[in-house]
Design a protein around this motif. Structure first.
Motif, PDB file in Angstrom:
ATOM      1  N   ARG A 125       0.795  -1.413   0.126  1.00 12.80           N
ATOM      2  CA  ARG A 125       0.080  -0.332  -0.104  1.00 12.80           C
ATOM      3  C   ARG A 125       0.755   1.454  -0.217  1.00 12.80           C
ATOM      4  NH1 ARG A 125      -4.240   0.889   5.224  1.00 12.80           N
ATOM      5  NH2 ARG A 125      -1.713   1.556   6.475  1.00 12.80           N
ATOM      6  N   VAL A 126       0.874   2.303  -0.908  1.00 15.44           N
ATOM      7  CA  VAL A 126       1.326   3.019  -0.760  1.00 15.44           C
ATOM      8  C   VAL A 126       1.159   4.364  -0.730  1.00 15.44           C
ATOM      9  CG1 VAL A 126       2.853   5.313  -3.082  1.00 15.44           C
ATOM     10  CG2 VAL A 126       2.997   2.598  -3.359  1.00 15.44           C
ATOM     11  N   ARG A 127       1.572   4.658   0.446  1.00 14.46           N
ATOM     12  CA  ARG A 127       0.607   6.524   0.604  1.00 14.46           C
ATOM     13  C   ARG A 127       1.769   7.692   0.038  1.00 14.46           C
ATOM     14  NH1 ARG A 127       0.064   7.054   6.803  1.00 14.46           N
ATOM     15  NH2 ARG A 127       2.298   6.381   7.048  1.00 14.46           N
ATOM     16  N   GLN A 128       1.056   8.707  -1.051  1.00 17.25           N
ATOM     17  CA  GLN A 128       1.180   9.219  -1.532  1.00 17.25           C
ATOM     18  C   GLN A 128       2.153  10.585  -0.831  1.00 17.25           C
ATOM     19  OE1 GLN A 128       2.078   9.053  -4.895  1.00 17.25           O
ATOM     20  NE2 GLN A 128       0.375   7.898  -5.068  1.00 17.25           N
ATOM     21  N   THR A 129       1.508  11.151   0.142  1.00 17.18           N
ATOM     22  CA  THR A 129       2.300  11.757   1.292  1.00 17.18           C
ATOM     23  C   THR A 129       3.010  11.086   2.303  1.00 17.18           C
ATOM     24  OG1 THR A 129       0.575  10.731   3.082  1.00 17.18           O
ATOM     25  CG2 THR A 129       0.026  12.746   1.683  1.00 17.18           C
ATOM     26  N   VAL A 130       3.218  10.097   2.281  1.00 17.65           N
ATOM     27  CA  VAL A 130       4.943  10.154   3.130  1.00 17.65           C
ATOM     28  C   VAL A 130       6.132   8.143   1.895  1.00 17.65           C
ATOM     29  CG1 VAL A 130       5.120   7.944   5.401  1.00 17.65           C
ATOM     30  CG2 VAL A 130       3.017   8.913   5.005  1.00 17.65           C
ATOM     31  N   SER A 131       7.479   9.666   2.317  1.00 20.11           N
ATOM     32  CA  SER A 131       7.958   8.591   1.383  1.00 20.11           C
ATOM     33  C   SER A 131       8.240   6.946   1.849  1.00 20.11           C
ATOM     34  CB  SER A 131       9.650   9.483   1.357  1.00 20.11           C
ATOM     35  OG  SER A 131       9.695   9.432   3.094  1.00 20.11           O
ATOM     36  N   ASP A 132       9.357   6.576   0.819  1.00 17.71           N
ATOM     37  CA  ASP A 132      10.240   5.095   1.899  1.00 17.71           C
ATOM     38  C   ASP A 132      11.094   5.703   1.448  1.00 17.71           C
ATOM     39  OD1 ASP A 132       9.448   3.623  -0.394  1.00 17.71           O
ATOM     40  OD2 ASP A 132       7.861   4.748  -0.628  1.00 17.71           O
ATOM     41  N   CYS A 133      12.059   4.380   2.149  1.00 18.99           N
ATOM     42  CA  CYS A 133      13.972   3.878   1.295  1.00 18.99           C
ATOM     43  C   CYS A 133      13.560   2.669   1.598  1.00 18.99           C
ATOM     44  CB  CYS A 133      13.924   4.070   1.532  1.00 18.99           C
ATOM     45  SG  CYS A 133      14.947   4.914   3.782  1.00 18.99           S
ATOM     46  N   TRP A 134      14.936   1.679   0.601  1.00 20.12           N
ATOM     47  CA  TRP A 134      15.419   0.708   1.376  1.00 20.12           C
ATOM     48  C   TRP A 134      16.721   0.344   2.839  1.00 20.12           C
ATOM     49  CZ3 TRP A 134      13.586  -3.994  -0.307  1.00 20.12           C
ATOM     50  CH2 TRP A 134      12.023  -3.844  -1.034  1.00 20.12           C
ATOM     51  N   VAL A 135      16.768  -0.239   3.623  1.00 24.02           N
ATOM     52  CA  VAL A 135      17.299  -0.228   4.431  1.00 24.02           C
ATOM     53  C   VAL A 135      17.958  -1.861   4.258  1.00 24.02           C
ATOM     54  CG1 VAL A 135      18.150  -0.644   6.865  1.00 24.02           C
ATOM     55  CG2 VAL A 135      16.410   1.094   5.831  1.00 24.02           C
ATOM     56  N   GLU A 136      19.824  -2.156   4.442  1.00 21.65           N
ATOM     57  CA  GLU A 136      19.605  -3.431   4.486  1.00 21.65           C
ATOM     58  C   GLU A 136      20.697  -3.252   5.647  1.00 21.65           C
ATOM     59  OE1 GLU A 136      22.643  -5.820   1.976  1.00 21.65           O
ATOM     60  OE2 GLU A 136      23.719  -4.650   3.624  1.00 21.65           O
ATOM     61  N   LEU A 137      19.688  -4.174   6.603  1.00 21.98           N
ATOM     62  CA  LEU A 137      19.733  -5.387   8.054  1.00 21.98           C
ATOM     63  C   LEU A 137      20.370  -6.387   7.740  1.00 21.98           C
ATOM     64  CD1 LEU A 137      16.807  -4.632  10.132  1.00 21.98           C
ATOM     65  CD2 LEU A 137      19.232  -3.550  10.346  1.00 21.98           C
ATOM     66  N   VAL A 138      21.780  -6.973   8.743  1.00 25.67           N
ATOM     67  CA  VAL A 138      21.875  -8.487   8.870  1.00 25.67           C
ATOM     68  C   VAL A 138      22.549  -8.553   9.874  1.00 25.67           C
ATOM     69  CG1 VAL A 138      24.469  -9.272   8.580  1.00 25.67           C
ATOM     70  CG2 VAL A 138      23.800  -8.252   6.457  1.00 25.67           C
ATOM     71  N   LEU A 139      21.214  -9.458  10.289  1.00 20.17           N
ATOM     72  CA  LEU A 139      21.248 -10.009  11.170  1.00 20.17           C
ATOM     73  C   LEU A 139      21.502 -11.693  11.861  1.00 20.17           C
ATOM     74  CD1 LEU A 139      17.160  -9.597  12.219  1.00 20.17           C
ATOM     75  CD2 LEU A 139      19.251  -7.750  12.914  1.00 20.17           C
ATOM     76  N   ARG A 140      22.079 -11.698  13.052  1.00 19.66           N
ATOM     77  CA  ARG A 140      22.477 -12.775  13.074  1.00 19.66           C
ATOM     78  C   ARG A 140      22.005 -13.852  15.037  1.00 19.66           C
ATOM     79  NH1 ARG A 140      27.998 -14.671  11.505  1.00 19.66           N
ATOM     80  NH2 ARG A 140      28.747 -12.119  10.836  1.00 19.66           N
ATOM     81  N   GLU A 141      20.471 -12.877  15.025  1.00 15.91           N
ATOM     82  CA  GLU A 141      19.659 -14.206  15.737  1.00 15.91           C
ATOM     83  C   GLU A 141      18.708 -13.708  15.079  1.00 15.91           C
ATOM     84  OE1 GLU A 141      18.894 -11.219  19.031  1.00 15.91           O
ATOM     85  OE2 GLU A 141      19.433  -9.818  18.135  1.00 15.91           O
ATOM     86  N   GLY A 142      17.553 -14.395  15.832  1.00 16.23           N
ATOM     87  CA  GLY A 142      15.998 -14.511  15.035  1.00 16.23           C
ATOM     88  C   GLY A 142      14.877 -14.967  15.887  1.00 16.23           C
ATOM     89  N   ARG A 143      14.456 -13.168  16.310  1.00 15.31           N
ATOM     90  CA  ARG A 143      13.616 -13.565  17.176  1.00 15.31           C
ATOM     91  C   ARG A 143      11.784 -13.074  16.497  1.00 15.31           C
ATOM     92  NH1 ARG A 143      15.128  -9.364  21.770  1.00 15.31           N
ATOM     93  NH2 ARG A 143      17.629  -9.330  21.877  1.00 15.31           N
ATOM     94  N   ASN A 144      11.095 -13.602  16.725  1.00 11.79           N
ATOM     95  CA  ASN A 144      10.069 -13.442  16.529  1.00 11.79           C
ATOM     96  C   ASN A 144       9.884 -12.240  15.559  1.00 11.79           C
ATOM     97  OD1 ASN A 144       7.171 -14.732  15.073  1.00 11.79           O
ATOM     98  ND2 ASN A 144       6.806 -13.333  16.720  1.00 11.79           N
ATOM     99  N   ARG A 145       9.466 -11.923  14.340  1.00 14.19           N
ATOM    100  CA  ARG A 145       9.392 -10.840  13.454  1.00 14.19           C
ATOM    101  C   ARG A 145       9.916 -10.057  13.809  1.00 14.19           C
ATOM    102  NH1 ARG A 145       4.580 -10.926  10.783  1.00 14.19           N
ATOM    103  NH2 ARG A 145       4.198  -9.448  10.510  1.00 14.19           N
ATOM    104  N   GLN A 146      10.949 -10.425  14.142  1.00 15.59           N
ATOM    105  CA  GLN A 146      12.272  -9.199  14.922  1.00 15.59           C
ATOM    106  C   GLN A 146      12.736  -8.259  13.115  1.00 15.59           C
ATOM    107  OE1 GLN A 146      15.564 -11.452  16.412  1.00 15.59           O
ATOM    108  NE2 GLN A 146      17.004  -9.201  15.216  1.00 15.59           N
ATOM    109  N   VAL A 147      12.384  -8.178  13.042  1.00 16.99           N
ATOM    110  CA  VAL A 147      13.203  -6.605  11.857  1.00 16.99           C
ATOM    111  C   VAL A 147      11.544  -6.092  11.735  1.00 16.99           C
ATOM    112  CG1 VAL A 147      13.674  -6.240   9.455  1.00 16.99           C
ATOM    113  CG2 VAL A 147      14.387  -8.552  10.237  1.00 16.99           C
ATOM    114  N   ARG A 148      10.432  -6.716  11.714  1.00 17.43           N
ATOM    115  CA  ARG A 148       9.696  -5.202  11.715  1.00 17.43           C
ATOM    116  C   ARG A 148       9.567  -4.982  13.081  1.00 17.43           C
ATOM    117  NH1 ARG A 148       6.122  -7.053   7.229  1.00 17.43           N
ATOM    118  NH2 ARG A 148       6.825  -8.729   6.054  1.00 17.43           N
ATOM    119  N   ARG A 149      10.096  -5.225  14.173  1.00 16.00           N
ATOM    120  CA  ARG A 149       9.710  -4.644  15.576  1.00 16.00           C
ATOM    121  C   ARG A 149      10.622  -4.191  15.496  1.00 16.00           C
ATOM    122  NH1 ARG A 149       9.256  -8.193  20.365  1.00 16.00           N
ATOM    123  NH2 ARG A 149      10.372 -10.225  18.895  1.00 16.00           N
ATOM    124  N   MET A 150      11.398  -3.977  14.938  1.00 17.15           N
ATOM    125  CA  MET A 150      12.854  -3.323  14.997  1.00 17.15           C
ATOM    126  C   MET A 150      12.673  -2.032  14.114  1.00 17.15           C
ATOM    127  SD  MET A 150      16.456  -5.998  14.769  1.00 17.15           S
ATOM    128  CE  MET A 150      17.610  -4.760  14.294  1.00 17.15           C
TER     129      MET A 150
END
Length: 201
Positions: A125-150
């Motif tokens: 879903r794209v909102r015209q009033t809100v910009s977005d960008c891409w981030v690269e994340l490298v993790l060494r653990e695997g908590r539940n839904r960790q990236v989204r929560r971070m």
């Protein structure tokens, strides 16, 4: 023959072979794409995430890849709302406080949109009033839904999440829904303790 495969999981596919919770109207699972005996995922990838999964019929290899104690690096491409500033990126790197405690240090950087990125179905879903960008994340653990929560914790909710790499294995050359067979990697030595071979008295 032992199997070790990589799979590009599409969006909205369960990271398992059956959907016991919805037997009457099952959702898409790995069995819609992979027809191999006794192959199981080495780690999970949420239904609403995309990208690389590794699967094998070798239990030791499965545990070696999935077990957090081995600290195998996993790389994610994350499309987020807004553009994280230096302090937000530093927080992702240093550790974010979640309800179960502080996350381990990670690598985080802004990146261009990945090349040859496939369209998501359905689109985000794209909102015209809100910009977005891409981030690269490298993790060494695997908590539940960790990236989204971070990313939410630093003020930049995740819009799209793609796992691009696990250890030395990448998505290169795989379209969504495709899998291929890999050479079996060398297994780490067993962690089980050696038996005491001293003679009994």
């Amino acid at each position: 023959m032992s199997w070790f495969i990589r799979f590009n999981k599409p969006f909205d596919v369960l990271p398992q072979f059956t959907d016991r919770a919805n037997a009457e109207s099952p959702r898409r699972t790995l069995s819609d794409f992979i027809d191999l005996p006794d192959v199981y995922p080495a780690g999970r990838l949420d239904r609403d995430s995309e990208g690389l999964m590794l699967l094998t019929d070798n239990g030791r290899l499965q545990a070696q890849i999935a077990d957090p104690k081995h600290k195998m690096a996993k790389t994610y491409w994350v499309q987020v709302e807004g553009e994280p500033d230096a302090s937000a990126l530093k927080a992702l790197r240093d550790g974010v406080e979640l309800k179960e405690g502080l996350t381990r240090p990670a690598k985080a950087r802004l990146m261009d949109q990945p090349e040859a990125l496939w369209p998501r179905d359905p689109p985000i879903r794209v909102r015209q009033t809100v910009s977005d960008c891409w981030v690269e994340l490298v993790l060494r653990e695997g908590r539940n839904r960790q990236v989204r929560r971070m990313t939410a914790a630093v003020g930049h909710p995740t819009l799209r999440l793609i796992r691009a790499r696990i250890g030395d294995w990448t998505l290169d050359g795989l379209e969504p829904g495709q899998w291929d067979s890999l050479s079996m990697p060398a297994l780490a030595p067993s962690s089980s303790r050696k038996r005491d071979r001293r003679p009994r008295r």
